[in-house]
Scaffold this active site. Sequence first.
Site: not given
Ligand SMILES: C[S@@+](CC[C@H](N)C(=O)[O-])C[C@H]1O[C@@H](n2cnc3c(N)ncnc32)[C@H](O)[C@@H]1O
Length: 434
Positions: A250, A365, A253-255
């Site tokens: 998350a 993305c 946190g934009g979504k």
């Molecule tokens: C693409 S970003 C998400 C952007 C977010 N959804 C937004 O809209 O702001 C991916 C996120 O997944 C987290 N992440 C990576 N592996 C993960 C896991 N196994 N479980 C939970 N979070 C994870 C990372 O720390 C990162 O913050």
Amino acid sequence: MPGAPTDPRRLALGLLANVLQRGQPFDEALAGSRGVAGLEARDRGFLRLLLATTLRRLGQIDAAVDSLVQRPLPRHPAELRDLLRLGAAQLLFLGTPPHAAVSTSLALAETRKLRGFKGLINALLRRLAREGEAILASQDAERLNLPPWLWDRLVAAYGEAPTRASVAVQLGEPPLDLSLKAGGEAAAWAERLEAEILPTGSLRRPAAGGDVTALPGFAEGAWWVQDAAAALPARLLGPVAGQRVADLCAAPGGKTAQLAAAGAEVIAVEVSRARLARIAENLKRLGLAAALVEADATAWQPPEPLPFVLLDAPCSATGTLRRHPDVARLKSPKDLPALTALQDRLLERAAAALAPGGTLVYATCSLLPEEGPERIARLLGEGAPLARRPVAPEEVGGLGELITAEGDLRTLPCHLAARGGLDGFYACRLTKSG
Ligand SMILES: C[S@@+](CC[C@H](N)C(=O)[O-])C[C@H]1O[C@@H](n2cnc3c(N)ncnc32)[C@H](O)[C@@H]1O
């Protein structure tokens, strides 16, 4: 003063080495630098632009420098190449007057192990100042600035013309896109923020840079920064008011903010404690609430099956090159097997968290099919009790070109190019049978 510890060009030289020599992500390098934090806003803006331009145009810059030397440049010290790159970025792309670009580069060479190369630096930069325009005109900018492996995969997936147009968009500074907490007030906020309203509903200001915290509405939490394409996947869940939604992976946190603003009861799951704290900070400013869970989403289970799950999985981030120009240089095909394996594990968990009849949206993305439709094909091929529910153009601002033949969302940087383009995003919507 040129060469002083607070000189933005000197800081840029150190940061460029952190990214290119030590593999540190661009944002992390900037955020972790005490020198950068101490700069005045104007110098900080220049430094960010100089580094981002150097990274975006690295292929063109290196080819231009190499075209001027008889023998290959010495590999050591590595700072020689980096100093020339920064000088060339200023001369070729930032419109810095030649005397300023050359004299500041020479002053920088004085303070480093580069004194013995001052003659070479002076001669090369002066020639670039004279011949740069002609050299640029002879270059294939799009091909040179994308690593060949990525170029080949994008051409195979989308064809040459969309790839070229997408790389061209990604070579520029991105606009600043904002998502409003109260969507109904778009016209009034667009006027206050001097922004346009995109067909998808996001507000767009022409170019990023500058201090977003000084813009109207920041302090009172009226909006958050979110690329227009990144704002689409959460909407594909449909109406979520009063519903429980898991937002897996998350941060920042934009979504989560979108779903909370739409009235959902959000459970935001994030593995990184530091990044979870950023969600808390962002939600606080926005006056929104969500349950924040620090957990690995490959192992997390909700107390009971949920009607909605959003999985925005970690990926190569190849759709966000203009915001993260380091990605083209730091990511390689070697990173993909680990990423796709993680995406598969996350998808399996996300599907398991869903109640019968529930909706799952998977998003990345990335521009690479391996991290998009190929993951869904694998999940469905293994017999998961899920079926695609195709996206309709009305759900994405009437932009049918954002929807694939299978009914998934696929934004390319070249979409809406005349209005500044989009980040590359993929999203697929699935419904659980039962
Ligand atoms: C693409 S970003 C998400 C952007 C977010 N959804 C937004 O809209 O702001 C991916 C996120 O997944 C987290 N992440 C990576 N592996 C993960 C896991 N196994 N479980 C939970 N979070 C994870 C990372 O720390 C990162 O913050």
